[in-house]
Design a protein around this motif. Structure first.
Motif, PDB file in Angstrom:
ATOM      1  N   ILE A   1       8.729  -2.096  11.553  1.00  0.00           N
ATOM      2  CA  ILE A   1       8.411  -3.020  10.468  1.00  0.00           C
ATOM      3  C   ILE A   1       7.003  -3.506  10.737  1.00  0.00           C
ATOM      4  O   ILE A   1       6.730  -4.093  11.780  1.00  0.00           O
ATOM      5  CB  ILE A   1       9.418  -4.181  10.397  1.00  0.00           C
ATOM      6  CG1 ILE A   1      10.814  -3.631  10.104  1.00  0.00           C
ATOM      7  CG2 ILE A   1       8.984  -5.190   9.331  1.00  0.00           C
ATOM      8  CD1 ILE A   1      11.926  -4.661  10.149  1.00  0.00           C
ATOM      9  N   ARG A   2       6.098  -3.217   9.795  1.00  0.00           N
ATOM     10  CA  ARG A   2       4.684  -3.506  10.002  1.00  0.00           C
ATOM     11  C   ARG A   2       4.045  -3.960   8.694  1.00  0.00           C
ATOM     12  O   ARG A   2       4.615  -3.775   7.612  1.00  0.00           O
ATOM     13  CB  ARG A   2       3.976  -2.275  10.530  1.00  0.00           C
ATOM     14  CG  ARG A   2       4.025  -1.089   9.573  1.00  0.00           C
ATOM     15  CD  ARG A   2       2.956  -0.070   9.904  1.00  0.00           C
ATOM     16  NE  ARG A   2       3.052   1.146   9.150  1.00  0.00           N
ATOM     17  CZ  ARG A   2       2.680   1.304   7.875  1.00  0.00           C
ATOM     18  NH1 ARG A   2       2.196   0.284   7.207  1.00  0.00           N
ATOM     19  NH2 ARG A   2       2.786   2.470   7.268  1.00  0.00           N
ATOM     20  N   PRO A   3       2.839  -4.539   8.795  1.00  0.00           N
ATOM     21  CA  PRO A   3       2.137  -4.921   7.561  1.00  0.00           C
ATOM     22  C   PRO A   3       1.874  -3.703   6.679  1.00  0.00           C
ATOM     23  O   PRO A   3       1.593  -2.607   7.165  1.00  0.00           O
ATOM     24  CB  PRO A   3       0.818  -5.513   8.070  1.00  0.00           C
ATOM     25  CG  PRO A   3       1.110  -5.952   9.470  1.00  0.00           C
ATOM     26  CD  PRO A   3       2.114  -4.958   9.995  1.00  0.00           C
ATOM     27  N   THR A   4       1.975  -3.911   5.397  1.00  0.00           N
ATOM     28  CA  THR A   4       1.700  -2.862   4.415  1.00  0.00           C
ATOM     29  C   THR A   4       0.213  -2.547   4.411  1.00  0.00           C
ATOM     30  O   THR A   4      -0.620  -3.446   4.524  1.00  0.00           O
ATOM     31  CB  THR A   4       2.127  -3.345   3.018  1.00  0.00           C
ATOM     32  OG1 THR A   4       3.521  -3.692   3.070  1.00  0.00           O
ATOM     33  CG2 THR A   4       1.909  -2.282   1.958  1.00  0.00           C
ATOM     34  N   THR A   5      -0.115  -1.278   4.277  1.00  0.00           N
ATOM     35  CA  THR A   5      -1.506  -0.860   4.129  1.00  0.00           C
ATOM     36  C   THR A   5      -1.716  -0.375   2.694  1.00  0.00           C
ATOM     37  O   THR A   5      -0.754  -0.117   1.956  1.00  0.00           O
ATOM     38  CB  THR A   5      -1.856   0.290   5.091  1.00  0.00           C
ATOM     39  OG1 THR A   5      -1.115   1.450   4.703  1.00  0.00           O
ATOM     40  CG2 THR A   5      -1.545  -0.079   6.534  1.00  0.00           C
ATOM     41  N   LYS A   6      -2.964  -0.217   2.342  1.00  0.00           N
ATOM     42  CA  LYS A   6      -3.301   0.287   1.009  1.00  0.00           C
ATOM     43  C   LYS A   6      -2.655   1.651   0.768  1.00  0.00           C
ATOM     44  O   LYS A   6      -2.173   1.940  -0.331  1.00  0.00           O
ATOM     45  CB  LYS A   6      -4.823   0.370   0.863  1.00  0.00           C
ATOM     46  CG  LYS A   6      -5.305   0.678  -0.521  1.00  0.00           C
ATOM     47  CD  LYS A   6      -6.833   0.603  -0.575  1.00  0.00           C
ATOM     48  CE  LYS A   6      -7.337   0.889  -1.972  1.00  0.00           C
ATOM     49  NZ  LYS A   6      -8.813   0.780  -2.039  1.00  0.00           N
TER      50      LYS A   6
ATOM     51  N   ILE B   1       0.948   1.648  -0.723  1.00  0.00           N
ATOM     52  CA  ILE B   1       1.221   1.082  -2.047  1.00  0.00           C
ATOM     53  C   ILE B   1       1.963   2.057  -2.971  1.00  0.00           C
ATOM     54  O   ILE B   1       2.926   1.645  -3.634  1.00  0.00           O
ATOM     55  CB  ILE B   1      -0.068   0.530  -2.688  1.00  0.00           C
ATOM     56  CG1 ILE B   1      -0.620  -0.641  -1.857  1.00  0.00           C
ATOM     57  CG2 ILE B   1       0.170   0.094  -4.133  1.00  0.00           C
ATOM     58  CD1 ILE B   1       0.337  -1.806  -1.673  1.00  0.00           C
ATOM     59  N   PRO B   2       1.597   3.331  -3.073  1.00  0.00           N
ATOM     60  CA  PRO B   2       2.371   4.216  -3.956  1.00  0.00           C
ATOM     61  C   PRO B   2       3.863   4.263  -3.596  1.00  0.00           C
ATOM     62  O   PRO B   2       4.715   4.228  -4.491  1.00  0.00           O
ATOM     63  CB  PRO B   2       1.703   5.580  -3.768  1.00  0.00           C
ATOM     64  CG  PRO B   2       0.304   5.256  -3.368  1.00  0.00           C
ATOM     65  CD  PRO B   2       0.420   4.023  -2.507  1.00  0.00           C
ATOM     66  N   ALA B   3       4.187   4.318  -2.336  1.00  0.00           N
ATOM     67  CA  ALA B   3       5.594   4.358  -1.921  1.00  0.00           C
ATOM     68  C   ALA B   3       6.292   3.034  -2.220  1.00  0.00           C
ATOM     69  O   ALA B   3       7.453   3.017  -2.653  1.00  0.00           O
ATOM     70  CB  ALA B   3       5.694   4.692  -0.432  1.00  0.00           C
ATOM     71  N   VAL B   4       5.607   1.935  -2.000  1.00  0.00           N
ATOM     72  CA  VAL B   4       6.189   0.616  -2.291  1.00  0.00           C
ATOM     73  C   VAL B   4       6.462   0.484  -3.782  1.00  0.00           C
ATOM     74  O   VAL B   4       7.547   0.069  -4.201  1.00  0.00           O
ATOM     75  CB  VAL B   4       5.267  -0.514  -1.782  1.00  0.00           C
ATOM     76  CG1 VAL B   4       5.716  -1.869  -2.312  1.00  0.00           C
ATOM     77  CG2 VAL B   4       5.213  -0.522  -0.259  1.00  0.00           C
TER      78      VAL B   4
ATOM     79  N   LEU C   1      -2.875  -2.468  -6.651  1.00  0.00           N
ATOM     80  CA  LEU C   1      -3.943  -2.494  -5.644  1.00  0.00           C
ATOM     81  C   LEU C   1      -4.713  -3.807  -5.701  1.00  0.00           C
ATOM     82  O   LEU C   1      -5.084  -4.364  -4.663  1.00  0.00           O
ATOM     83  CB  LEU C   1      -4.870  -1.291  -5.818  1.00  0.00           C
ATOM     84  CG  LEU C   1      -4.203   0.061  -5.522  1.00  0.00           C
ATOM     85  CD1 LEU C   1      -5.105   1.209  -5.960  1.00  0.00           C
ATOM     86  CD2 LEU C   1      -3.834   0.181  -4.057  1.00  0.00           C
ATOM     87  N   THR C   2      -4.926  -4.322  -6.915  1.00  0.00           N
ATOM     88  CA  THR C   2      -5.577  -5.637  -7.056  1.00  0.00           C
ATOM     89  C   THR C   2      -4.715  -6.718  -6.417  1.00  0.00           C
ATOM     90  O   THR C   2      -5.208  -7.579  -5.683  1.00  0.00           O
ATOM     91  CB  THR C   2      -5.827  -5.943  -8.539  1.00  0.00           C
ATOM     92  OG1 THR C   2      -6.701  -4.941  -9.080  1.00  0.00           O
ATOM     93  CG2 THR C   2      -6.444  -7.320  -8.727  1.00  0.00           C
ATOM     94  N   ALA C   3      -3.413  -6.672  -6.697  1.00  0.00           N
ATOM     95  CA  ALA C   3      -2.491  -7.649  -6.109  1.00  0.00           C
ATOM     96  C   ALA C   3      -2.456  -7.517  -4.592  1.00  0.00           C
ATOM     97  O   ALA C   3      -2.422  -8.523  -3.871  1.00  0.00           O
ATOM     98  CB  ALA C   3      -1.094  -7.468  -6.696  1.00  0.00           C
ATOM     99  N   PHE C   4      -2.475  -6.289  -4.093  1.00  0.00           N
ATOM    100  CA  PHE C   4      -2.468  -6.059  -2.651  1.00  0.00           C
ATOM    101  C   PHE C   4      -3.684  -6.715  -1.997  1.00  0.00           C
ATOM    102  O   PHE C   4      -3.566  -7.340  -0.930  1.00  0.00           O
ATOM    103  CB  PHE C   4      -2.442  -4.562  -2.351  1.00  0.00           C
ATOM    104  CG  PHE C   4      -2.573  -4.248  -0.895  1.00  0.00           C
ATOM    105  CD1 PHE C   4      -1.527  -4.494  -0.026  1.00  0.00           C
ATOM    106  CD2 PHE C   4      -3.752  -3.725  -0.401  1.00  0.00           C
ATOM    107  CE1 PHE C   4      -1.662  -4.223   1.337  1.00  0.00           C
ATOM    108  CE2 PHE C   4      -3.889  -3.455   0.947  1.00  0.00           C
ATOM    109  CZ  PHE C   4      -2.841  -3.707   1.830  1.00  0.00           C
TER     110      PHE C   4
END
Length: 150
Positions: free
Chosen positions: A6-11, A14-17, A40-43
Motif C-alpha cells: 500500500i503506497r501513495p498513488t503516482t501519476k 491514475i488510469p488504473a485507479v 490528472l488535474t485532481a491528482f
C-alpha cells in the motif's frame, strides 16, 4: 497477501485507479475513463495538499485497490481531528480476497498516526454489500448523510 504494497498513488497509476472507479453500475454513470485530464488535474491538487492521502494497493506491479483518506482538523468534539475515507475501490478480480479489509485497516492506522479521534465514511444507499463490509470492520451507520449537487 504478503506481497501486497500500500503506497501513495503516482501519476502513472491514475488510469488504473479511474478504471476501478468506473467499474460498477454507479461509477459507470459518473466516471469518464477515456478522458483522464480532469483526474490528472485532481491528482495534482491532491498531491499538493498535506491533508490528503491517495493510496493504491499493488501486487506484482498491478494496481488492485485504492482509497483516499482526508485528514480534517476541527473545532467540534473538543477540537478533534477526524479523517474521511473516500473512493474505496477494489479490482473486480480481487473482491472478497481480504484486500478491502487491508486497505481500510491501513486507513484506520494512518488516521491514528495522524492523531485522529474519529474515522468516517459515506457509502451510497444502494451499496448494501459495502455496508455489511464496513459494519464487519466496526463502523456503525450512526448518521444520515446529505448531498447537494452543484
Amino acid at each position: 497477501m504478503g506481497d501486497l504494497e500500500i503506497r501513495p498513488t503516482t501519476k502513472a497509476d491514475i488510469p488504473a485507479v479511474v478504471a476501478m472507479l468506473a467499474d460498477d453500475p454507479l461509477g459507470a454513470r459518473r466516471e469518464s475513463p477515456h478522458d483522464l485530464d480532469p483526474y490528472l488535474t485532481a491528482f495534482e491538487r491532491l498531491s499538493a495538499d498535506p491533508n490528503q492521502r491517495l493510496v493504491v494497493a499493488v501486487r506484482d506491479s498491478r494496481v488492485l485497490g485504492t482509497l483516499q483518506l482526508t485528514i480534517v482538523p476541527g473545532l467540534s468534539r473538543r477540537g478533534a481531528t477526524r479523517s474521511i475515507i473516500e473512493g474505496v475501490r477494489i479490482h473486480g478480480a480481487e473482491r472478497g480476497s481480504g484486500l478491502g479489509t487491508r486497505l481500510i485497516e491501513w486507513a484506520v492506522d494512518e488516521s491514528r498516526r495522524q492523531g485522529c479521534h474519529l474515522v468516517q465514511l459515506t457509502s451510497d444507499k444502494t451499496r448494501t454489500d459495502a455496508h455489511r463490509f464496513y459494519e464487519r470492520l466496526g463502523f456503525s451507520a450512526s448518521h444520515t448523510g446529505f448531498k447537494l449537487q452543484l
